[in-house]
Design a protein around this motif. Structure first.
Motif, short mmCIF file in Angstrom:
data_model
loop_
_atom_site.label_atom_id
_atom_site.label_comp_id
_atom_site.label_asym_id
_atom_site.label_seq_id
_atom_site.Cartn_x
_atom_site.Cartn_y
_atom_site.Cartn_z
N MET A 1 19.57 5.80 3.30
CA MET A 1 18.93 4.51 3.11
C MET A 1 17.94 4.60 1.97
SD MET A 1 16.51 2.42 5.80
CE MET A 1 15.23 3.66 5.66
N THR A 2 17.99 3.64 1.08
CA THR A 2 17.03 3.56 0.00
C THR A 2 16.49 2.15 -0.09
OG1 THR A 2 18.18 5.28 -1.25
CG2 THR A 2 16.63 3.91 -2.46
N GLY A 3 15.18 2.02 0.03
CA GLY A 3 14.52 0.74 -0.16
C GLY A 3 13.50 0.90 -1.27
N LYS A 4 12.48 0.06 -1.26
CA LYS A 4 11.44 0.20 -2.27
C LYS A 4 10.10 -0.27 -1.74
CE LYS A 4 11.85 -4.24 -4.71
NZ LYS A 4 12.03 -4.87 -6.04
N VAL A 5 9.07 0.11 -2.45
CA VAL A 5 7.71 -0.33 -2.15
C VAL A 5 7.45 -1.61 -2.93
CG1 VAL A 5 5.26 0.22 -2.44
CG2 VAL A 5 6.86 2.01 -1.72
N ILE A 6 7.04 -2.65 -2.22
CA ILE A 6 6.65 -3.90 -2.88
C ILE A 6 5.24 -3.79 -3.43
CG2 ILE A 6 6.20 -6.36 -2.52
CD1 ILE A 6 9.16 -5.61 -2.56
N SER A 7 4.34 -3.20 -2.64
CA SER A 7 2.96 -3.02 -3.09
C SER A 7 2.30 -1.92 -2.29
CB SER A 7 2.16 -4.32 -2.96
OG SER A 7 2.04 -4.70 -1.60
N VAL A 8 1.28 -1.31 -2.90
CA VAL A 8 0.38 -0.38 -2.22
C VAL A 8 -0.92 -1.14 -2.02
CG1 VAL A 8 -0.76 1.86 -2.27
CG2 VAL A 8 1.47 1.56 -3.40
N ASN A 9 -1.40 -1.20 -0.78
CA ASN A 9 -2.51 -2.09 -0.45
C ASN A 9 -3.75 -1.32 0.00
OD1 ASN A 9 -0.57 -4.34 -0.64
ND2 ASN A 9 0.23 -3.50 1.27
N LEU A 10 -4.90 -1.77 -0.48
CA LEU A 10 -6.18 -1.16 -0.13
C LEU A 10 -7.08 -2.21 0.51
CD1 LEU A 10 -6.83 0.92 -3.39
CD2 LEU A 10 -5.76 1.69 -1.26
N ALA A 11 -7.98 -1.74 1.35
CA ALA A 11 -8.80 -2.64 2.16
C ALA A 11 -9.85 -3.37 1.34
CB ALA A 11 -9.48 -1.87 3.28
N VAL A 12 -10.04 -4.62 1.72
CA VAL A 12 -11.22 -5.39 1.35
C VAL A 12 -12.10 -5.40 2.59
CG1 VAL A 12 -12.11 -7.65 0.69
CG2 VAL A 12 -9.95 -6.82 -0.29
N VAL A 13 -13.26 -4.80 2.52
CA VAL A 13 -14.11 -4.67 3.71
C VAL A 13 -14.55 -6.05 4.17
CG1 VAL A 13 -16.21 -3.68 4.67
CG2 VAL A 13 -14.88 -2.40 2.97
N THR A 14 -14.30 -6.33 5.45
CA THR A 14 -14.63 -7.62 6.05
C THR A 14 -15.67 -7.43 7.15
OG1 THR A 14 -12.37 -8.41 5.65
CG2 THR A 14 -13.70 -9.63 7.25
N THR A 92 7.01 -2.68 2.30
CA THR A 92 8.33 -2.20 1.89
C THR A 92 9.36 -3.33 1.90
OG1 THR A 92 9.06 -1.61 4.12
CG2 THR A 92 7.81 0.06 2.88
N HIS A 93 10.46 -3.08 1.21
CA HIS A 93 11.61 -3.98 1.25
C HIS A 93 12.87 -3.12 1.31
CE1 HIS A 93 14.04 -7.56 0.67
NE2 HIS A 93 14.73 -6.88 -0.23
N GLY A 94 13.81 -3.52 2.17
CA GLY A 94 15.06 -2.78 2.27
C GLY A 94 14.94 -1.50 3.08
N VAL A 156 1.78 6.96 -5.41
CA VAL A 156 2.81 5.95 -5.16
C VAL A 156 2.38 4.65 -5.83
CG1 VAL A 156 3.50 7.01 -2.99
CG2 VAL A 156 1.76 5.22 -2.98
N GLY A 157 3.37 3.81 -6.09
CA GLY A 157 3.07 2.53 -6.72
C GLY A 157 4.14 1.51 -6.42
N ALA A 158 3.89 0.27 -6.78
CA ALA A 158 4.87 -0.79 -6.60
C ALA A 158 6.16 -0.44 -7.32
CB ALA A 158 4.31 -2.11 -7.11
N ASP A 159 7.28 -0.79 -6.70
CA ASP A 159 8.64 -0.57 -7.21
C ASP A 159 9.13 0.86 -7.04
OD1 ASP A 159 9.04 -3.26 -7.94
OD2 ASP A 159 8.04 -2.93 -9.86
N ASP A 160 8.31 1.75 -6.49
CA ASP A 160 8.81 3.09 -6.18
C ASP A 160 9.92 3.00 -5.14
OD1 ASP A 160 7.14 4.41 -7.90
OD2 ASP A 160 5.82 5.22 -6.35
N ARG A 161 10.93 3.82 -5.28
CA ARG A 161 12.01 3.89 -4.28
C ARG A 161 11.50 4.58 -3.03
NH1 ARG A 161 16.99 6.77 -7.01
NH2 ARG A 161 17.99 6.15 -5.07
N VAL A 162 12.03 4.17 -1.88
CA VAL A 162 11.78 4.84 -0.61
C VAL A 162 13.10 5.50 -0.20
CG1 VAL A 162 11.09 4.58 1.81
CG2 VAL A 162 10.08 3.10 0.06
N GLU A 163 13.14 6.82 -0.31
CA GLU A 163 14.35 7.56 0.00
C GLU A 163 14.15 8.34 1.29
OE1 GLU A 163 16.39 9.65 -3.21
OE2 GLU A 163 14.81 8.95 -4.55
#
Length: 216
Positions: A1-14, A92-94, A156-163
């Protein structure tokens, strides 16, 4: 299975009344980061974790959630669900996150991650979304996303493959673990077939089944 990363997300302190941390702060609201983001054994560089008694640590270093599941929630709640809204580090996607096998390895960018456990919903979900019964609905949906440990540090970054590099033969999935712990106790014996499941969960399963603890 191979998908991809849509985004890497970091916290906004709330700061909020519903925040689980004693200081009243939460890192559940995460937003896409620009560029590539370092991932270390103890978590994602630049992220914020408030309640470390329940979040973070080697077995919960990274949290992944699928866009396909987020889209279901967008339709269910009739609102936009942007990346990071579930508090996930990796959108992730896929990738069949719910069907991921405990212990399977994901190669993303220069990092190597390993699936460990599902996320358990907490009151911060309901608070940040403003949906009082979200915990109950999240549990019923049983698409909790997956925590991962870091086997090899990297970026890691956006559009990286997930293998998926390795998938254990026991076949116990994130979805099965979640359902076993949240309303389907008949699945509990299966969880002991997954050696990669974190020991606190294995011990909880043994207690519920009334079986002796294994070697530590």
């Amino acid at each position: 299975m191979t998908g991809k990363v849509i985004s890497v997300n970091l916290a906004v302190v709330t700061e909020a009344e519903w925040a689980g941390d004693a200081s009243g702060r939460s890192g559940i609201d995460k937003r896409p980061a620009a560029g590539r983001v370092p991932i270390r054994f103890d978590g994602v560089v630049g992220d914020f974790i408030a309640e470390r008694a329940h979040h973070g640590g080697p077995d919960q270093a990274v949290y992944a959630y699928a866009t396909e599941d987020a889209e279901w929630w967008a339709a269910e709640l009739d609102r936009a669900v942007p990346p990071g809204r579930f508090g996930e580090n990796l959108t992730t996607h896929g990738v069949d996150v719910t069907g991921a096998v405990i212990g399977e390895q994901w190669a993303i960018g220069s990092a190597l991650l390993q699936v460990t456990k599902p996320r358990t919903p907490c009151r911060t979900f309901a608070g940040v979304w403003g949906v009082p019964d979200l915990i109950k609905r999240f549990a019923a949906r049983a698409a909790p996303g997956a925590y991962l440990r870091v086997l090899r540090e990297g970026e890691v970054g956006a559009d990286d493959r997930v293998e998926v590099r390795d998938r254990p033969a026991h076949g116990v999935t994130i979805g099965e673990v979640f359902r076993a712990l949240h309303g389907e106790p008949e699945l509990l014996p299966r969880l002991l077939d997954a050696p990669g499941l974190p020991e606190p969960i294995r011990e909880k399963v043994r207690r519920r089944l009334g079986v002796a603890s294994g070697p530590r």
